[in-house]
Write a protein that holds these residues in place. Structure first.
Motif, PDB file in Angstrom:
ATOM      1  N   VAL A  33     -22.532  -0.960-129.787  1.00  0.00           N
ATOM      2  CA  VAL A  33     -23.832  -0.423-129.762  1.00  0.00           C
ATOM      3  C   VAL A  33     -23.826   0.764-130.785  1.00  0.00           C
ATOM      4  CG1 VAL A  33     -25.221   1.257-128.502  1.00  0.00           C
ATOM      5  CG2 VAL A  33     -24.287  -0.724-127.148  1.00  0.00           C
ATOM      6  N   LEU A 206     -33.677  -6.135-133.189  1.00  0.00           N
ATOM      7  CA  LEU A 206     -33.579  -4.577-133.100  1.00  0.00           C
ATOM      8  C   LEU A 206     -34.739  -4.044-133.202  1.00  0.00           C
ATOM      9  CD1 LEU A 206     -30.867  -4.232-136.005  1.00  0.00           C
ATOM     10  CD2 LEU A 206     -30.474  -4.024-133.608  1.00  0.00           C
ATOM     11  N   ASP A 343     -33.546  -3.813-124.901  1.00  0.00           N
ATOM     12  CA  ASP A 343     -32.084  -3.590-124.796  1.00  0.00           C
ATOM     13  C   ASP A 343     -31.725  -2.207-124.161  1.00  0.00           C
ATOM     14  OD1 ASP A 343     -29.509  -2.974-125.001  1.00  0.00           O
ATOM     15  OD2 ASP A 343     -29.396  -3.758-127.025  1.00  0.00           O
ATOM     16  N   GLU A 346     -30.329   0.457-125.959  1.00  0.00           N
ATOM     17  CA  GLU A 346     -30.954   1.287-127.265  1.00  0.00           C
ATOM     18  C   GLU A 346     -31.816   2.441-126.674  1.00  0.00           C
ATOM     19  OE1 GLU A 346     -33.477  -0.779-129.947  1.00  0.00           O
ATOM     20  OE2 GLU A 346     -32.213  -2.511-130.404  1.00  0.00           O
ATOM     21  N   THR A 348     -33.725   6.098-126.791  1.00  0.00           N
ATOM     22  CA  THR A 348     -34.643   6.852-127.539  1.00  0.00           C
ATOM     23  C   THR A 348     -34.480   8.523-127.118  1.00  0.00           C
ATOM     24  OG1 THR A 348     -36.096   6.770-125.606  1.00  0.00           O
ATOM     25  CG2 THR A 348     -36.507   5.075-127.455  1.00  0.00           C
TER      26      THR A 348
END
Length: 424
Positions: A33, A206, A343, A346, A348
């Motif tokens: 990751v 992505l 995902d 991922e 934020t």
């Protein structure tokens, strides 16, 4: 005011004490990751304790020799990262280049620095290892600095790249070093690479790159007594018939206190995210004797509107946290089978997201290099684009939980403190 000088006496790479095979090792889907390619920094404080067999030995010399021996079995820590971080194709090349190691001395005692408790009387940068100029610190899996004090105490400054190990894995490595430092022939736990055993679901497209806006969050730390935590846990059990943990209590309070202090619009969604260990969900594939030291966690996110969270009772917020933990097996299973559209790894980094890290059960507090266990540990998992809360332990002999935060701006800090102290 005491003037403190820390002098770095030597710095070099420490190679494995025996030549190890040179090969390329693939990382797991979690290791790769991109967001994990960052350093985790911490200070481990050891007060002077009498140890008859250590009188003639210096901590830095003992730990350096033990590190060299540990790198034989943990050879990826002596290697280097290769491949693309952005594309998630990073590997580890076992090069035997070694771990970066710094020996330093301070011209004062730990008592002169209040045992290195908050607020720090010396910059953490003085006690953490720094690589040679021009070297990217995220290219070296692990760096250590041992700073010896006039009192006989010492501080181990540790910088590890999250790509190679999670908190449990890094603590396993540190405990291996400490056991070898105490004279053991081999560590209690045999390390296992086995990255291919971690689920590897199909890659999702992505998403947009995360933003890294600097929010200017201020630091705040407080200690909560075991009695106070126990009181809230008892209230929760009386109300629900279920148990909760010190983690549940502390994080529920921080999340709510932050939301109230910032005064978000009531309809704004606020989130708390913590990283749950998933080794117990992979018992069918991971070695039964343990030893796996790679990343093995899942980001659990709990969401509420700011209005609902602000007016909720603390026990209701604790229930939200526990409901999020209860969803872990199902959510992790969905990710492993590829049954997700976004995902979960991922992340934020927005203002309304609070990230939580729990250092109380990783195993660092048990590391004994021959002079006793650490009096306390100071983690620096802070980044100015993340709202964070870190749970640790106060310095010995204090009991309870230390809550370290960097999650509100200075203009909200007083209100945040008041909200926290209203309960604790």
């Amino acid at each position: 005011m005491v003037t403190i000088t820390v002098t770095r006496k030597s710095q070099s790479f420490v190679a494995p004490s025996e030549l190890t095979p040179s090969e390329m090792l693939e990382l797991s889907a979690i290791d790769r990751v991109p967001g994990l390619r960052h350093t985790v920094r911490s200070l481990h404080v050891f007060r002077h304790k009498d140890a008859a067999d250590r009188v003639a030995s210096r901590p830095a010399e003992v730990i350096r020799a033990a590190l060299s021996r540990a790198l034989v079995d943990y050879r990826p820590f002596a290697g280097r990262f290769v491949g693309s971080v952005v594309a998630g194709e990073t590997c580890v090349e076992c090069t035997n280049d070694g771990a970066w190691f710094v020996e330093a001395v301070a011209d004062c005692s730990l008592d002169d620095m209040n045992g290195l408790d908050y607020p720090l009387m010396v910059s953490e940068e003085e006690l953490l290892p720094a690589p040679e100029e021009g070297v990217d610190p995220t290219s070296i899996p692990v760096m250590m600095q041992v700073t010896e004090f006039a009192c006989g105490g010492f501080v181990v400054g540790l910088i590890a790249v999250h790509t190679l190990a999670d908190g449990l894995g890094a603590a396993q490595f540190i405990n291996a070093i400490s056991e070898l430092a105490r004279g053991m022939d081999k560590p209690t736990v045999t390390p296992v690479w086995a990255r291919g055993l971690i689920p590897n679901p199909p890659k999702l497209p992505l998403g947009p790159p995360p933003s890294f806006q600097s929010f200017g969050f201020g630091h705040f730390a407080m200690d909560v007594t075991s009695d106070r935590i126990a009181h809230v846990k008892a209230e929760y059990f009386q109300a629900t018939g279920q148990y909760c943990s010190a983690f549940d209590v502390a994080i529920a309070k921080v999340w709510q206190a932050r939301t109230r202090a910032v005064r978000y619009n009531p309809e704004v969604e606020v989130h708390v995210c913590f990283f749950a260990n998933t080794r117990h969900l992979l018992t069918q594939v991971l070695p039964k004797d343990g030893g796996f030291y790679g990343n093995c966690f899942y980001p659990v996110t709990v969401t509420a509107t700011a209005g609902d969270l602000a007016v909720a009772g603390l026990l209701d917020v604790i229930r939200m946290i526990r409901d999020g933990k209860a969803r872990l097996p199902l959510e992790f299973a969905k990710w492993t089978s590829g049954d997700v559209k976004v995902d979960p790894y991922e992340l934020t980094f927005e203002h309304n997201v609070l990230f939580v890290s729990d250092w109380t059960r990783l195993g660092f507090l048990e590391a004994d290099y021959g002079w006793g266990a650490p009096s306390h540990i100071i983690p620096f998992t802070y980044a100015d684009y993340m709202a964070v809360a870190v749970l640790g332990a106060p310095p010995v002999p204090k009991k309870g939980t230390r809550i370290m935060t960097q999650c509100v701006e200075e203009k909200h800090l007083m209100d945040f403190k008041d909200e926290m102290k209203a309960l604790f």
